[in-house]
Design an enzyme around this catalytic site. Structure first.
Site, PDB file in Angstrom:
ATOM      1  N   ARG A  37     -16.361   9.008   0.533  1.00 30.69           N
ATOM      2  CA  ARG A  37     -15.602   7.782   0.801  1.00 30.69           C
ATOM      3  C   ARG A  37     -16.110   7.161   2.092  1.00 30.69           C
ATOM      4  O   ARG A  37     -16.362   7.855   3.074  1.00 30.69           O
ATOM      5  CB  ARG A  37     -14.123   8.114   0.894  1.00 30.69           C
ATOM      6  CG  ARG A  37     -13.241   6.952   1.285  1.00 30.69           C
ATOM      7  CD  ARG A  37     -11.785   7.312   1.041  1.00 30.69           C
ATOM      8  NE  ARG A  37     -10.899   6.673   1.995  1.00 30.69           N
ATOM      9  CZ  ARG A  37      -9.575   6.807   1.993  1.00 30.69           C
ATOM     10  NH1 ARG A  37      -8.999   7.543   1.083  1.00 30.69           N
ATOM     11  NH2 ARG A  37      -8.839   6.214   2.901  1.00 30.69           N
ATOM     12  N   ARG A  79      -3.903  16.178   4.561  1.00 29.81           N
ATOM     13  CA  ARG A  79      -3.454  14.803   4.285  1.00 29.81           C
ATOM     14  C   ARG A  79      -3.591  14.503   2.800  1.00 29.81           C
ATOM     15  O   ARG A  79      -2.679  13.994   2.173  1.00 29.81           O
ATOM     16  CB  ARG A  79      -4.280  13.834   5.129  1.00 29.81           C
ATOM     17  CG  ARG A  79      -3.788  12.411   5.222  1.00 29.81           C
ATOM     18  CD  ARG A  79      -4.662  11.656   6.206  1.00 29.81           C
ATOM     19  NE  ARG A  79      -4.373  10.237   6.286  1.00 29.81           N
ATOM     20  CZ  ARG A  79      -3.649   9.666   7.240  1.00 29.81           C
ATOM     21  NH1 ARG A  79      -3.105  10.418   8.169  1.00 29.81           N
ATOM     22  NH2 ARG A  79      -3.475   8.350   7.259  1.00 29.81           N
ATOM     23  N   ASP A  80      -4.742  14.820   2.246  1.00 32.03           N
ATOM     24  CA  ASP A  80      -4.970  14.662   0.814  1.00 32.03           C
ATOM     25  C   ASP A  80      -4.724  15.978   0.072  1.00 32.03           C
ATOM     26  O   ASP A  80      -4.877  16.041  -1.147  1.00 32.03           O
ATOM     27  CB  ASP A  80      -6.397  14.180   0.551  1.00 32.03           C
ATOM     28  CG  ASP A  80      -6.668  12.837   1.215  1.00 32.03           C
ATOM     29  OD1 ASP A  80      -5.746  12.001   1.216  1.00 32.03           O
ATOM     30  OD2 ASP A  80      -7.776  12.639   1.733  1.00 32.03           O
ATOM     31  N   LYS A 114      -5.998  -1.837   7.024  1.00 29.11           N
ATOM     32  CA  LYS A 114      -6.290  -2.153   5.625  1.00 29.11           C
ATOM     33  C   LYS A 114      -7.080  -3.449   5.448  1.00 29.11           C
ATOM     34  O   LYS A 114      -7.242  -3.934   4.320  1.00 29.11           O
ATOM     35  CB  LYS A 114      -4.985  -2.233   4.814  1.00 29.11           C
ATOM     36  CG  LYS A 114      -4.208  -0.926   4.776  1.00 29.11           C
ATOM     37  CD  LYS A 114      -4.925   0.182   3.991  1.00 29.11           C
ATOM     38  CE  LYS A 114      -4.126   1.462   3.993  1.00 29.11           C
ATOM     39  NZ  LYS A 114      -4.743   2.539   3.180  1.00 29.11           N
ATOM     40  N   ARG A 134      -8.811  15.925  11.036  1.00 32.87           N
ATOM     41  CA  ARG A 134      -9.413  14.655  10.648  1.00 32.87           C
ATOM     42  C   ARG A 134      -8.824  13.454  11.387  1.00 32.87           C
ATOM     43  O   ARG A 134      -9.489  12.426  11.522  1.00 32.87           O
ATOM     44  CB  ARG A 134      -9.260  14.429   9.145  1.00 32.87           C
ATOM     45  CG  ARG A 134      -7.823  14.432   8.668  1.00 32.87           C
ATOM     46  CD  ARG A 134      -7.686  14.181   7.191  1.00 32.87           C
ATOM     47  NE  ARG A 134      -7.825  12.765   6.879  1.00 32.87           N
ATOM     48  CZ  ARG A 134      -7.707  12.260   5.659  1.00 32.87           C
ATOM     49  NH1 ARG A 134      -7.499  13.070   4.633  1.00 32.87           N
ATOM     50  NH2 ARG A 134      -7.814  10.977   5.448  1.00 32.87           N
ATOM     51  N   ARG A 152     -14.072   6.179   6.561  1.00 32.85           N
ATOM     52  CA  ARG A 152     -14.028   7.101   7.697  1.00 32.85           C
ATOM     53  C   ARG A 152     -15.374   7.814   7.907  1.00 32.85           C
ATOM     54  O   ARG A 152     -15.451   8.791   8.655  1.00 32.85           O
ATOM     55  CB  ARG A 152     -12.894   8.110   7.514  1.00 32.85           C
ATOM     56  CG  ARG A 152     -11.515   7.457   7.557  1.00 32.85           C
ATOM     57  CD  ARG A 152     -10.397   8.462   7.629  1.00 32.85           C
ATOM     58  NE  ARG A 152      -9.091   7.834   7.534  1.00 32.85           N
ATOM     59  CZ  ARG A 152      -8.405   7.352   8.576  1.00 32.85           C
ATOM     60  NH1 ARG A 152      -8.933   7.402   9.786  1.00 32.85           N
ATOM     61  NH2 ARG A 152      -7.213   6.811   8.410  1.00 32.85           N
ATOM     62  N   ASP A 178       1.653   3.551   2.992  1.00 32.08           N
ATOM     63  CA  ASP A 178       0.566   4.527   3.032  1.00 32.08           C
ATOM     64  C   ASP A 178       0.383   5.121   4.422  1.00 32.08           C
ATOM     65  O   ASP A 178       0.387   6.335   4.600  1.00 32.08           O
ATOM     66  CB  ASP A 178      -0.728   3.876   2.566  1.00 32.08           C
ATOM     67  CG  ASP A 178      -1.840   4.897   2.353  1.00 32.08           C
ATOM     68  OD1 ASP A 178      -1.553   5.974   1.810  1.00 32.08           O
ATOM     69  OD2 ASP A 178      -2.986   4.611   2.730  1.00 32.08           O
ATOM     70  N   SER A 184      -6.861   4.046  -1.535  1.00 34.05           N
ATOM     71  CA  SER A 184      -6.911   2.605  -1.276  1.00 34.05           C
ATOM     72  C   SER A 184      -8.269   2.005  -1.584  1.00 34.05           C
ATOM     73  O   SER A 184      -8.363   0.822  -1.937  1.00 34.05           O
ATOM     74  CB  SER A 184      -6.538   2.328   0.181  1.00 34.05           C
ATOM     75  OG  SER A 184      -5.202   2.686   0.426  1.00 34.05           O
ATOM     76  N   HIS A 227       1.547   8.868   5.468  1.00 37.44           N
ATOM     77  CA  HIS A 227       0.605   9.935   5.824  1.00 37.44           C
ATOM     78  C   HIS A 227       1.038  10.729   7.051  1.00 37.44           C
ATOM     79  O   HIS A 227       0.524  11.826   7.289  1.00 37.44           O
ATOM     80  CB  HIS A 227      -0.780   9.345   6.072  1.00 37.44           C
ATOM     81  CG  HIS A 227      -1.577   9.115   4.824  1.00 37.44           C
ATOM     82  ND1 HIS A 227      -1.716  10.063   3.838  1.00 37.44           N
ATOM     83  CD2 HIS A 227      -2.298   8.039   4.414  1.00 37.44           C
ATOM     84  CE1 HIS A 227      -2.477   9.585   2.878  1.00 37.44           C
ATOM     85  NE2 HIS A 227      -2.845   8.354   3.193  1.00 37.44           N
ATOM     86  N   ASP A 239       0.822  -1.201   0.000  1.00 44.14           N
ATOM     87  CA  ASP A 239       0.000   0.000   0.000  1.00 44.14           C
ATOM     88  C   ASP A 239       0.866   1.267   0.000  1.00 44.14           C
ATOM     89  O   ASP A 239       1.794   1.412   0.800  1.00 44.14           O
ATOM     90  CB  ASP A 239      -0.905   0.005   1.235  1.00 44.14           C
ATOM     91  CG  ASP A 239      -2.212   0.723   0.982  1.00 44.14           C
ATOM     92  OD1 ASP A 239      -2.185   1.940   0.746  1.00 44.14           O
ATOM     93  OD2 ASP A 239      -3.264   0.052   1.001  1.00 44.14           O
ATOM     94  N   HIS A 263      -1.496  11.330  -1.136  1.00 43.38           N
ATOM     95  CA  HIS A 263      -1.116  10.329  -2.121  1.00 43.38           C
ATOM     96  C   HIS A 263      -0.461  11.007  -3.312  1.00 43.38           C
ATOM     97  O   HIS A 263      -0.648  12.199  -3.550  1.00 43.38           O
ATOM     98  CB  HIS A 263      -2.348   9.557  -2.595  1.00 43.38           C
ATOM     99  CG  HIS A 263      -3.006   8.776  -1.505  1.00 43.38           C
ATOM    100  ND1 HIS A 263      -4.282   8.259  -1.628  1.00 43.38           N
ATOM    101  CD2 HIS A 263      -2.583   8.412  -0.264  1.00 43.38           C
ATOM    102  CE1 HIS A 263      -4.603   7.620  -0.519  1.00 43.38           C
ATOM    103  NE2 HIS A 263      -3.598   7.698   0.323  1.00 43.38           N
ATOM    104  N   ASP A 295      -1.609  -0.130  -4.618  1.00 48.20           N
ATOM    105  CA  ASP A 295      -2.912   0.453  -4.943  1.00 48.20           C
ATOM    106  C   ASP A 295      -2.839   1.916  -5.337  1.00 48.20           C
ATOM    107  O   ASP A 295      -3.727   2.448  -5.984  1.00 48.20           O
ATOM    108  CB  ASP A 295      -3.875   0.281  -3.762  1.00 48.20           C
ATOM    109  CG  ASP A 295      -3.298   0.808  -2.456  1.00 48.20           C
ATOM    110  OD1 ASP A 295      -2.081   1.107  -2.400  1.00 48.20           O
ATOM    111  OD2 ASP A 295      -4.056   0.910  -1.477  1.00 48.20           O
ATOM    112  N   HIS A 296      -1.768   2.596  -4.935  1.00 46.38           N
ATOM    113  CA  HIS A 296      -1.533   4.012  -5.279  1.00 46.38           C
ATOM    114  C   HIS A 296      -0.174   4.390  -4.721  1.00 46.38           C
ATOM    115  O   HIS A 296       0.435   3.629  -3.955  1.00 46.38           O
ATOM    116  CB  HIS A 296      -2.618   4.924  -4.682  1.00 46.38           C
ATOM    117  CG  HIS A 296      -2.740   4.825  -3.195  1.00 46.38           C
ATOM    118  ND1 HIS A 296      -1.846   5.418  -2.326  1.00 46.38           N
ATOM    119  CD2 HIS A 296      -3.628   4.180  -2.405  1.00 46.38           C
ATOM    120  CE1 HIS A 296      -2.183   5.153  -1.075  1.00 46.38           C
ATOM    121  NE2 HIS A 296      -3.252   4.387  -1.087  1.00 46.38           N
TER     122      HIS A 296
END
Length: 533
Positions: free
Chosen positions: A269, A153-154, A344, A190, A272, A412, A62, A416, A11, A475, A453-454
């Protein structure tokens, strides 16, 4: 009879294009280096249209990554799915939207929005919030309150003021004619408030409940004041870790959630969003003491778990994913096994199986969850990689399973945190796991497939608009590896264009399932992407 196949998902491990903060290259990874040097391999696209997202500016994640890996197809996802529903007006024709609006109008009550305030397009998009606020006003809603979860984070790690300013300006415009009263009511980072996943840290959700619903917590005159104050008090803190805050006027919270209100969780998503949905929806909820639960009309942007029917009310129908790899294997009578740690586990089960919680076959599917450590992963970057590897070795030795899959979360989850040194250790822990797996695959005649996955760990620094290098916690848009290791069988990746800057990769994550099916001697459904071998 075809050989068993073991799929390892590393991941968050991609190939850097910039070299900035590339923990994957900086790590000591003799096993991964050897596999890339000696084995058939290519690079897969793991973002944008390869996983059903609107544009190639949209990073993968993910959830959509494991959807694509597990179904061999590309479905409209996340932001794209919601975009289509909003632009067509379909969302506002849904029964859920009508119930939310009618409830507020009938009771002269407040419409609340809770969600991640960013344009990262991984959990949410601020544009969706703006469009819903506008439509709510147009349909006669008089009062709205927004409970903001800060990202970092994103999106860039300290970008919260940008999004707060955008929201404040937007609300000011909506409020200008006096017919609408829209305000920010509460918030927090978050990773501190509300957005737990896999029931790993219920106190986070309880804090969110107290903050958003009860209006309990440290009070500020504005969200911007809260962010600025917390930053002064906590040197170096990034948005995702900011404490909870409540906006108040004259000592009173401006936006408690009370009886007869309507509430929209605008994250699209699921991972969360599930726990807060449970707190609002479940009558027999026991994870924490909610106190007097307000009688509200609650809806999610999507139904985050179709099997659990959670939430019961939702604005946009999720992609109806069918013909998954698991369905193909079950139809062929093959045994499969999936394992990861808590962080995960849902990805190798729920998301892998097309957003379904239940098994297709109790007899043929076996899943194992290894509990994650409840600490910040930069403090324990090896995570549960050794335990996952131990479990896989025993499973391979059992000779029971035709297809085995796992996820190592390190690249991952440690990535993060923004800690480059810790992420390097995390990547090295995964490499050590691979070295152990290769030995047992050789001994027991198993084909090893390695992918991701990314990207994430591959790009942990970035240049801002001023040209300054800063920490990156989001990511990446980078391609990910696809490697086949088998000491006995020679595989050839067909029509492969070796990756180079500016040269697009031929294949994406959805090409993995067709390739595995071919290795197992099965026929892929006609709706799938093509096999790479």
């Amino acid at each position: 009879m075809a050989k068993p196949v073991l799929l390892v998902v590393m991941d968050g491990v991609g190939f850097s294009k910039t070299g900035l903060g590339d923990a994957v290259t900086l790590a000591n990874t003799p096993t991964l280096d050897r596999l890339l040097r000696e084995c058939p391999n290519t690079r897969l696209k793991a973002h944008g249209d390869a996983v059903g997202l609107p544009t190639d500016d949209d990073m993968g994640n993910s959830e959509v990554g494991h959807n694509a890996l597990g179904c061999g197809q590309i479905y409209s996802q996340g932001a794209k799915l919601v975009n289509e529903s909003i632009e067509s007006g379909k969302m506002y024709q849904s029964e859920a939207w009508k119930e939310l609006v009618d409830n507020c109008k009938a009771n002269n009550s407040t419409l609340h929005f809770i969600g991640l305030l960013s344009d990262g397009n991984v959990h949410s998009n601020i544009k969706h919030l703006f469009k819903m606020l506008t439509e709510a006003k147009n349909e006669g809603i008089k009062k709205a309150r927004v409970h903001i979860l800060l990202d970092g984070r994103d999106v860039p790690a300290t970008s919260a003021p940008i999004y707060i300013e955008q929201l404040e300006s937007f609300l000011k415009e909506l409020n200008a004619d006096g017919a609408f009263d829209g305000k920010i009511a509460s918030g927090g980072g978050r990773m501190k408030v509300t957005m737990d996943r896999y029931q790993a840290d219920w106190p986070m959700v309880e804090l969110g409940w107290k903050t958003h619903v009860k209006g309990e917590g440290r009070q500020f005159a504005s969200a911007m004041e809260a962010v600025e104050t917390y930053r002064k008090e906590n040197d170096g803190i990034i948005d995702q870790d900011l404490p909870a805050f409540v906006i108040a006027e004259n000592g009173e919270p401006v936006g408690k959630i009370v009886d007869k209100d309507s509430v929209i969780l605008f994250n699209f998503r699921g991972d969360r969003a599930i726990e807060l949905s449970m707190a609002f929806d479940d009558d027999d909820f026991t994870a924490f003491d909610r106190g007097a639960k307000p009688d509200v009309c609650f809806a999610g942007m999507l139904q985050y778990d179709g099997d659990l029917k959670l939430p019961a009310r939702f604005l946009v129908n999720p992609p109806e994913i069918t013909n998954t790899l698991t369905e193909v294997l079950v139809a062929a009578g093959l045994n499969e096994y999936a394992v990861s740690e808590t962080q995960k586990y849902g990805h190798v089960t729920y998301f892998w199986n097309g957003n379904k919680s239940d098994k297709f076959s109790e007899e043929l599917e076996t899943y194992k969850e290894i509990p994650s450590d409840n600490v910040s992963f930069d403090q324990r970057p090896w995570m549960k990689s050794a335990e996952i590897t131990d479990d896989l070795i025993e499973v391979i030795k059992s000779k029971k399973y035709d297809f085995i899959r796992c996820n190592y979360p390190n690249g991952d989850m440690v990535g993060h945190t923004g800690s480059l040194d810790s992420t390097i250790i995390g990547v090295e822990a995964v490499d050590l796991g691979l070295s152990r797996l290769i030995k047992v695959c050789d001994e027991y005649g198993v084909t090893l497939v390695v992918t991701a996955d990314h990207g994430n760990a591959d790009e942990m620094l970035e240049k801002n608009k001023k040209g300054e290098v800063q920490v990156r916690t989001a990511h990446s848009l980078n391609p990910v590896p696809f490697i086949i290791y088998d000491k006995e069988v020679k595989y050839t990746i067909k029509d492969d264009t070796k990756y180079a800057p500016g040269v697009p990769t031929k294949y994406g994550l959805a090409n993995v399932a067709p390739t595995i099916v071919k290795m197992l001697g099965l026929t892929a459904p006609d709706c799938w992407q093509e096999s790479m071998i």
